[in-house]
Motif scaffolding. Structure first.
Motif, PDB file in Angstrom:
ATOM      1  N   ALA A 155       0.874  -1.173  -0.144  1.00 30.28           N
ATOM      2  CA  ALA A 155      -0.052   0.092   0.036  1.00 30.28           C
ATOM      3  C   ALA A 155       0.838   1.111   0.074  1.00 30.28           C
ATOM      4  O   ALA A 155       1.918   1.299   0.749  1.00 30.28           O
ATOM      5  CB  ALA A 155      -0.859  -0.069   1.311  1.00 30.28           C
ATOM      6  N   LEU A 156       0.813   2.208  -1.007  1.00 26.04           N
ATOM      7  CA  LEU A 156       1.248   3.497  -0.951  1.00 26.04           C
ATOM      8  C   LEU A 156       0.533   4.505  -0.205  1.00 26.04           C
ATOM      9  O   LEU A 156      -0.664   4.452  -0.386  1.00 26.04           O
ATOM     10  CB  LEU A 156       1.501   3.641  -2.491  1.00 26.04           C
ATOM     11  CG  LEU A 156       2.256   2.856  -3.526  1.00 26.04           C
ATOM     12  CD1 LEU A 156       1.988   3.014  -4.750  1.00 26.04           C
ATOM     13  CD2 LEU A 156       3.777   2.741  -2.924  1.00 26.04           C
ATOM     14  N   GLY A 157       1.386   5.544   0.343  1.00 21.52           N
ATOM     15  CA  GLY A 157       0.652   6.609   0.947  1.00 21.52           C
ATOM     16  C   GLY A 157       1.681   7.254   1.859  1.00 21.52           C
ATOM     17  O   GLY A 157       2.877   6.813   1.812  1.00 21.52           O
ATOM     18  N   ALA A 158       1.131   8.169   2.677  1.00 18.83           N
ATOM     19  CA  ALA A 158       1.662   9.077   3.428  1.00 18.83           C
ATOM     20  C   ALA A 158       1.805   8.319   5.193  1.00 18.83           C
ATOM     21  O   ALA A 158       0.827   8.121   5.379  1.00 18.83           O
ATOM     22  CB  ALA A 158       1.557  10.402   3.545  1.00 18.83           C
ATOM     23  N   PRO A 159       2.789   8.442   5.930  1.00 17.38           N
ATOM     24  CA  PRO A 159       2.632   8.081   7.229  1.00 17.38           C
ATOM     25  C   PRO A 159       1.694   8.796   7.988  1.00 17.38           C
ATOM     26  O   PRO A 159       1.467   9.860   7.666  1.00 17.38           O
ATOM     27  CB  PRO A 159       4.197   8.115   7.561  1.00 17.38           C
ATOM     28  CG  PRO A 159       4.721   9.109   6.879  1.00 17.38           C
ATOM     29  CD  PRO A 159       4.033   8.842   5.475  1.00 17.38           C
ATOM     30  N   THR A 160       1.090   8.053   8.925  1.00 16.53           N
ATOM     31  CA  THR A 160       0.116   8.936  10.030  1.00 16.53           C
ATOM     32  C   THR A 160      -1.053   8.927   9.273  1.00 16.53           C
ATOM     33  O   THR A 160      -2.147   9.334   9.979  1.00 16.53           O
ATOM     34  CB  THR A 160       0.668  10.064  10.393  1.00 16.53           C
ATOM     35  OG1 THR A 160       0.699  11.226   9.670  1.00 16.53           O
ATOM     36  CG2 THR A 160       2.021   9.807  10.898  1.00 16.53           C
ATOM     37  N   THR A 161      -1.524   8.880   7.982  1.00 16.33           N
ATOM     38  CA  THR A 161      -2.748   9.059   7.559  1.00 16.33           C
ATOM     39  C   THR A 161      -3.835   7.926   8.011  1.00 16.33           C
ATOM     40  O   THR A 161      -3.251   6.765   8.005  1.00 16.33           O
ATOM     41  CB  THR A 161      -2.745   9.330   5.874  1.00 16.33           C
ATOM     42  OG1 THR A 161      -2.385   7.906   5.361  1.00 16.33           O
ATOM     43  CG2 THR A 161      -1.922  10.353   5.546  1.00 16.33           C
ATOM     44  N   THR A 162      -4.947   8.092   8.160  1.00 12.65           N
ATOM     45  CA  THR A 162      -5.678   7.226   8.514  1.00 12.65           C
ATOM     46  C   THR A 162      -6.003   5.929   7.307  1.00 12.65           C
ATOM     47  O   THR A 162      -6.371   4.866   7.521  1.00 12.65           O
ATOM     48  CB  THR A 162      -7.334   7.775   8.679  1.00 12.65           C
ATOM     49  OG1 THR A 162      -7.719   8.409   7.496  1.00 12.65           O
ATOM     50  CG2 THR A 162      -7.330   8.739   9.797  1.00 12.65           C
ATOM     51  N   TYR A 163      -5.922   6.414   6.242  1.00 12.56           N
ATOM     52  CA  TYR A 163      -5.723   5.480   4.994  1.00 12.56           C
ATOM     53  C   TYR A 163      -4.725   4.604   5.147  1.00 12.56           C
ATOM     54  O   TYR A 163      -4.901   3.212   4.616  1.00 12.56           O
ATOM     55  CB  TYR A 163      -6.077   6.046   3.578  1.00 12.56           C
ATOM     56  CG  TYR A 163      -7.277   7.072   3.666  1.00 12.56           C
ATOM     57  CD1 TYR A 163      -8.323   6.373   3.259  1.00 12.56           C
ATOM     58  CD2 TYR A 163      -7.135   8.511   3.784  1.00 12.56           C
ATOM     59  CE1 TYR A 163      -9.531   7.070   3.263  1.00 12.56           C
ATOM     60  CE2 TYR A 163      -8.358   9.068   3.519  1.00 12.56           C
ATOM     61  CZ  TYR A 163      -9.578   8.486   3.203  1.00 12.56           C
ATOM     62  OH  TYR A 163     -10.770   9.361   3.129  1.00 12.56           O
ATOM     63  N   GLU A 173       1.403  -4.158   3.602  1.00 10.52           N
ATOM     64  CA  GLU A 173       2.830  -3.694   3.802  1.00 10.52           C
ATOM     65  C   GLU A 173       2.900  -2.332   3.234  1.00 10.52           C
ATOM     66  O   GLU A 173       2.701  -1.693   2.105  1.00 10.52           O
ATOM     67  CB  GLU A 173       3.694  -4.490   3.044  1.00 10.52           C
ATOM     68  CG  GLU A 173       5.202  -3.972   3.191  1.00 10.52           C
ATOM     69  CD  GLU A 173       6.294  -4.701   2.335  1.00 10.52           C
ATOM     70  OE1 GLU A 173       7.329  -4.210   2.169  1.00 10.52           O
ATOM     71  OE2 GLU A 173       5.822  -5.887   2.021  1.00 10.52           O
ATOM     72  N   PRO A 174       3.239  -1.185   4.158  1.00  8.75           N
ATOM     73  CA  PRO A 174       3.159   0.088   3.656  1.00  8.75           C
ATOM     74  C   PRO A 174       4.574   0.497   2.957  1.00  8.75           C
ATOM     75  O   PRO A 174       5.573   0.188   3.427  1.00  8.75           O
ATOM     76  CB  PRO A 174       3.331   0.884   4.994  1.00  8.75           C
ATOM     77  CG  PRO A 174       3.742   0.020   5.949  1.00  8.75           C
ATOM     78  CD  PRO A 174       3.488  -1.369   5.530  1.00  8.75           C
ATOM     79  N   LEU A 175       4.382   1.394   2.147  1.00  2.79           N
ATOM     80  CA  LEU A 175       5.464   2.033   1.358  1.00  2.79           C
ATOM     81  C   LEU A 175       5.384   3.526   1.280  1.00  2.79           C
ATOM     82  O   LEU A 175       4.160   3.862   0.762  1.00  2.79           O
ATOM     83  CB  LEU A 175       5.715   1.395  -0.316  1.00  2.79           C
ATOM     84  CG  LEU A 175       6.775   2.035  -1.121  1.00  2.79           C
ATOM     85  CD1 LEU A 175       8.271   1.925  -0.328  1.00  2.79           C
ATOM     86  CD2 LEU A 175       6.775   1.445  -2.345  1.00  2.79           C
ATOM     87  N   PHE A 176       5.871   4.087   1.765  1.00  7.68           N
ATOM     88  CA  PHE A 176       5.935   5.804   2.382  1.00  7.68           C
ATOM     89  C   PHE A 176       6.738   6.491   0.982  1.00  7.68           C
ATOM     90  O   PHE A 176       7.757   6.309   0.785  1.00  7.68           O
ATOM     91  CB  PHE A 176       6.512   6.217   3.357  1.00  7.68           C
ATOM     92  CG  PHE A 176       5.635   5.392   4.640  1.00  7.68           C
ATOM     93  CD1 PHE A 176       4.004   5.527   4.765  1.00  7.68           C
ATOM     94  CD2 PHE A 176       6.318   4.862   5.405  1.00  7.68           C
ATOM     95  CE1 PHE A 176       3.279   4.555   5.687  1.00  7.68           C
ATOM     96  CE2 PHE A 176       5.477   4.085   6.774  1.00  7.68           C
ATOM     97  CZ  PHE A 176       4.184   4.228   6.743  1.00  7.68           C
TER      98      PHE A 176
END
Length: 280
Positions: A155-163, A173-176
């Motif tokens: 999952a792509l996105g910015a850290p700390t966002t609710t999404y 797995e997050p990718l910031f």
């Protein structure tokens, strides 16, 4: 013509300070809780944090001018308050730090009102009603049909966002990326660097439509978490919240907020929630 709510902002603050001069602890606390408002009154400027990279709510136009639904809405609020507005373009994680330090007075960046955020911050009246969606690859929907299918995906996105928190809660797995423009995220999904982007439906639908050369789509059936979005501010800034809420109430009632929504969201009114969506 909109009625200016606080043309005598200095007098309002002076009255507040006068009420605090009696030395009572409760009144002293009240003064402490209105530091943002006092700073706005002193300088005649409200400082607002926004990303500047989130089309169509906060972005730069062809002339490199900062604009967007929330940018223009906060300008209308400042106008009603009788103050200027200055924007600081920073990422979401930095916004929370900037609010707590007093560096900025408001954050305007499609911020959902959540129980967790309300523990540490206050919110204005909601002015945007939305729900979550997912950007996926066009050919196979990234192998995702339900939220449970996020398990093991990137999952792509910015850290700390609710999404991003949502994606991680389902095993993704997050990718910031650090405050990059939307096309970077979309290209990453298209090329397989990542699988999915969870975010606001209206933001995602407008973004995908604006970048037809990138082979991604908004998932046709994956909708979740209806939300209310608002300006965020430091906890306990009572006077600031009252002033902003009164301005927003007028802008919602007189149709200004709705017209701005239609301008930036291709005719859609985000100030109300559709009643025909099935949520997972």
């Amino acid at each position: 013509m909109k009625k200016q709510l606080f043309p005598y902002i200095g007098l309002a603050a002076a009255a507040l300070l006068s009420a605090c001069q009696g030395g009572e602890p409760a009144e002293e606390n009240a003064s402490d809780e209105n530091q943002a408002w006092d700073a706005i009154e002193e300088k005649g400027t409200i400082v607002v944090a926004t990303a500047g990279t989130l089309f169509p709510t906060s972005y730069h136009d062809d002339d490199n001018e900062l604009t967007g639904f929330e940018v223009e809405l906060v300008k209308e609020v400042a106008d009603l308050l009788g103050v200027d507005v200055t924007f600081e373009e920073i990422g979401v994680e930095t916004m929370t730090q900037a609010l707590n330090s007093g560096r900025v007075h408001l954050a305007a960046n499609s911020l959902a009102i959540t129980e967790e955020r309300q523990k540490n911050f206050d919110f204005s009246l909601p002015y945007k009603f939305s729900y979550g969606s997912a950007i996926v690859r066009a050919d196979d929907l990234s192998g995702i049909e339900t939220l449970e299918d996020l398990d093991g995906k990137i999952a792509l996105g910015a850290p700390t966002t609710t999404y991003m928190q949502k994606a991680e809660s389902y095993g993704a797995e997050p990718l910031f990326f650090d405050n990059v423009t939307n096309d970077v995220y979309l290209r990453a999904v298209e090329t397989g660097q990542g699988d999915v982007i969870l975010n606001d439906f209206y933001l995602q639908s407008i973004t995908v439509e604006a970048m037809p050369d990138i082979d991604v789509v908004v998932h046709p059936t994956l909708f979740y978490d209806p939300s209310e979005q608002a300006f965020m501010m430091a906890k306990g800034e009572t006077r600031l919240k009252e002033a902003v809420d009164e301005a927003l109430e007028q802008l919602l009632a007189d149709g200004t907020a709705s017209e701005l929504s239609k301008q930036f969201f291709n005719g859609q009114d985000v100030t109300t929630l559709p009643d025909d969506i099935e949520f997972q």
